[in-house]
Write a protein that holds these residues in place. Structure first.
Motif, PDB file in Angstrom:
ATOM      1  N   SER A  80      56.536  24.498  36.694  1.00 40.34           N
ATOM      2  CA  SER A  80      55.099  24.171  36.724  1.00 40.34           C
ATOM      3  C   SER A  80      54.737  23.278  35.543  1.00 40.34           C
ATOM      4  O   SER A  80      54.059  22.250  35.690  1.00 40.34           O
ATOM      5  CB  SER A  80      54.264  25.451  36.683  1.00 40.34           C
ATOM      6  OG  SER A  80      54.424  26.214  37.861  1.00 40.34           O
ATOM      7  N   GLN A  81      55.177  23.663  34.366  1.00 38.32           N
ATOM      8  CA  GLN A  81      54.868  22.880  33.165  1.00 38.32           C
ATOM      9  C   GLN A  81      55.491  21.491  33.239  1.00 38.32           C
ATOM     10  O   GLN A  81      54.849  20.485  32.885  1.00 38.32           O
ATOM     11  CB  GLN A  81      55.364  23.633  31.933  1.00 38.32           C
ATOM     12  CG  GLN A  81      54.635  24.938  31.670  1.00 38.32           C
ATOM     13  CD  GLN A  81      55.299  25.775  30.601  1.00 38.32           C
ATOM     14  OE1 GLN A  81      56.194  25.312  29.885  1.00 38.32           O
ATOM     15  NE2 GLN A  81      54.872  27.027  30.470  1.00 38.32           N
ATOM     16  N   ALA A  82      56.741  21.429  33.700  1.00 38.69           N
ATOM     17  CA  ALA A  82      57.417  20.132  33.792  1.00 38.69           C
ATOM     18  C   ALA A  82      56.728  19.218  34.799  1.00 38.69           C
ATOM     19  O   ALA A  82      56.528  18.025  34.546  1.00 38.69           O
ATOM     20  CB  ALA A  82      58.884  20.345  34.183  1.00 38.69           C
ATOM     21  N   PHE A  83      56.341  19.768  35.954  1.00 31.75           N
ATOM     22  CA  PHE A  83      55.698  18.950  36.979  1.00 31.75           C
ATOM     23  C   PHE A  83      54.315  18.481  36.531  1.00 31.75           C
ATOM     24  O   PHE A  83      53.928  17.342  36.815  1.00 31.75           O
ATOM     25  CB  PHE A  83      55.597  19.727  38.285  1.00 31.75           C
ATOM     26  CG  PHE A  83      56.905  19.918  38.999  1.00 31.75           C
ATOM     27  CD1 PHE A  83      57.858  18.913  39.023  1.00 31.75           C
ATOM     28  CD2 PHE A  83      57.183  21.110  39.666  1.00 31.75           C
ATOM     29  CE1 PHE A  83      59.072  19.080  39.689  1.00 31.75           C
ATOM     30  CE2 PHE A  83      58.382  21.291  40.339  1.00 31.75           C
ATOM     31  CZ  PHE A  83      59.329  20.278  40.345  1.00 31.75           C
ATOM     32  N   GLU A  84      53.573  19.338  35.859  1.00 33.58           N
ATOM     33  CA  GLU A  84      52.256  18.929  35.374  1.00 33.58           C
ATOM     34  C   GLU A  84      52.386  17.794  34.364  1.00 33.58           C
ATOM     35  O   GLU A  84      51.613  16.832  34.381  1.00 33.58           O
ATOM     36  CB  GLU A  84      51.528  20.119  34.766  1.00 33.58           C
ATOM     37  CG  GLU A  84      51.035  21.120  35.801  1.00 33.58           C
ATOM     38  CD  GLU A  84      50.318  22.303  35.186  1.00 33.58           C
ATOM     39  OE1 GLU A  84      50.311  22.416  33.939  1.00 33.58           O
ATOM     40  OE2 GLU A  84      49.766  23.121  35.949  1.00 33.58           O
ATOM     41  N   ARG A  85      53.371  17.908  33.489  1.00 38.98           N
ATOM     42  CA  ARG A  85      53.609  16.844  32.512  1.00 38.98           C
ATOM     43  C   ARG A  85      53.988  15.555  33.221  1.00 38.98           C
ATOM     44  O   ARG A  85      53.527  14.465  32.872  1.00 38.98           O
ATOM     45  CB  ARG A  85      54.713  17.287  31.542  1.00 38.98           C
ATOM     46  CG  ARG A  85      55.012  16.277  30.448  1.00 38.98           C
ATOM     47  CD  ARG A  85      56.177  16.753  29.596  1.00 38.98           C
ATOM     48  NE  ARG A  85      56.469  15.812  28.532  1.00 38.98           N
ATOM     49  CZ  ARG A  85      57.558  15.833  27.782  1.00 38.98           C
ATOM     50  NH1 ARG A  85      58.468  16.779  27.976  1.00 38.98           N
ATOM     51  NH2 ARG A  85      57.758  14.936  26.832  1.00 38.98           N
ATOM     52  N   MET A  86      54.846  15.659  34.236  1.00 38.43           N
ATOM     53  CA  MET A  86      55.274  14.490  34.995  1.00 38.43           C
ATOM     54  C   MET A  86      54.094  13.802  35.672  1.00 38.43           C
ATOM     55  O   MET A  86      53.930  12.577  35.582  1.00 38.43           O
ATOM     56  CB  MET A  86      56.299  14.921  36.050  1.00 38.43           C
ATOM     57  CG  MET A  86      56.788  13.815  36.966  1.00 38.43           C
ATOM     58  SD  MET A  86      57.735  14.464  38.375  1.00 38.43           S
ATOM     59  CE  MET A  86      56.385  14.999  39.459  1.00 38.43           C
ATOM     60  N   LEU A  87      53.260  14.585  36.362  1.00 43.69           N
ATOM     61  CA  LEU A  87      52.128  14.011  37.079  1.00 43.69           C
ATOM     62  C   LEU A  87      51.157  13.329  36.122  1.00 43.69           C
ATOM     63  O   LEU A  87      50.625  12.252  36.418  1.00 43.69           O
ATOM     64  CB  LEU A  87      51.407  15.106  37.868  1.00 43.69           C
ATOM     65  CG  LEU A  87      52.174  15.706  39.051  1.00 43.69           C
ATOM     66  CD1 LEU A  87      51.445  16.936  39.586  1.00 43.69           C
ATOM     67  CD2 LEU A  87      52.372  14.684  40.163  1.00 43.69           C
TER      68      LEU A  87
END
Length: 327
Positions: A256-263
């Protein structure tokens, strides 16, 4: 590329499933702690003990899966309505491909998302009736030794479309922002540098005339449990599970944290992210196709056949993050 990154690539998961399929027992049951030794105990999600090998899902998971992750609907889209709407959308995709071929257009549709989010099934609905000579699916496996030593974007750039082609990426260069940092296959500095560089890379593609459409499919925690459990118990689908899939649940929050950072870092004016809430596969497939069709100004577009994109489940990255994102 670091030793850990090469190990990620050679696992087959860092760039799609590759050759690392699990045809027999999983690497134990999914674990409650990231990095825990596989096979020790079921994942504990609150009061729900989840065991992928158990014959049935825990009742609490089964009852909450469809609405998990803030999904706005309580029932699946009806099959008859889905099939009725899918055909005209696929006819429009044929028009889009014909236009791209005549105009020499180059189109990339890139899919990212959690394990079990339905990327492969959605891509299949896009390409079901398209000429494979002009509509290619790219799902890269493990790199060769030579590729492992190349510029990170190099082997992806080699798969970009020629004039008149549409290329569908089933996972992409965004492995460097998702699975690699979560699994420890790259360093924080490598991810930071990737997120800094990827808008420039995609800007070069856009300036060269490539149309880049980025779709992120998201599902709730309980829905991911349900789908991975279903895959494990279906002998025709078990091959889809790789060893790293069994880390998807215990590392759910890290993803979740990685995807939010990516987006947040890689959604740009020239290559914006579009998020599709995909707990309901039928709604997700129809609306992913609608989004692509409305993103390209092809000739003869039938607006009535396309219909309206469902804005309850299709959101821009900024709006999605503002509403709480993956957390």
């Amino acid at each position: 590329m670091t030793k850990k990154a090469r190990e990620a690539e050679h696992s087959g998961k860092a760039d799609g499933k590759g050759d690392s399929k699990s045809h027999g027992k999983p690497h134990g049951k999914a674990e409650s702690k990231a990095g825990a030794k596989p096979g020790a105990s079921p994942v504990d999600h609150g009061d729900v003990g989840f065991d992928i090998e158990a014959p049935a899902l825990p009742k609490a998971v089964d009852e909450t899966a469809f609405a998990s992750g803030g999904f706005p609907y309580s029932r699946k889209y009806k099959r008859k309505a889905y099939e009725r709407e899918l055909e005209p959308l696929q006819i429009e995709l044929l028009k889009l491909l014909s236009w791209a071929r005549k105009r020499g257009e180059r189109i990339v549709v890139l899919f990212e998302g959690r394990d079990g989010a339905g990327k492969g099934g959605t891509i299949n609905r896009f390409t079901q009736h398209l000429n494979p000579r002009q509509a290619r699916i790219v799902a890269l496996g493990k790199p060769t030794e030579a590729e492992a030593g190349q510029w990170y974007f190099q082997r992806y750039a080699a798969e970009l479309p020629a004039a008149g082609e549409i290329v569908f990426f089933d996972r992409s260069w965004y492995n460097r922002a998702g699975v690699e940092p979560v699994m420890g296959f790259c360093t924080p500095e490598e991810t930071r540098r990737f997120l800094q560089e990827v808008p420039a890379f995609e800007g070069m593609l856009a300036r060269d005339g490539i149309r880049l459409i980025k779709l992120f499919l998201t599902i709730g925690r309980e829905m991911q449990m349900s789908r991975l459990h279903a895959r494990w118990h279906d002998p025709l689908k078990r091959w889809k599970l790789s060893p790293i899939d069994f880390q998807a649940l215990p590392r759910f929050d890290a993803y979740s944290q990685a995807f939010e950072r990516m987006l947040a870092a890689s959604s740009s004016e020239w290559a914006p992210w579009t998020v599709v809430r995909a707990n309901d596969k039928r709604r997700a497939r129809l609306n992913a196709i609608r989004h692509v069709l409305t993103s390209v100004p092809y000739d003869g577009r039938d607006e009535e056949a396309i219909g309206a994109v469902d804005r309850k489940i299709v959101l821009g990255a900024e709006e999605y993050l503002r509403e709480g994102g993956e957390s």
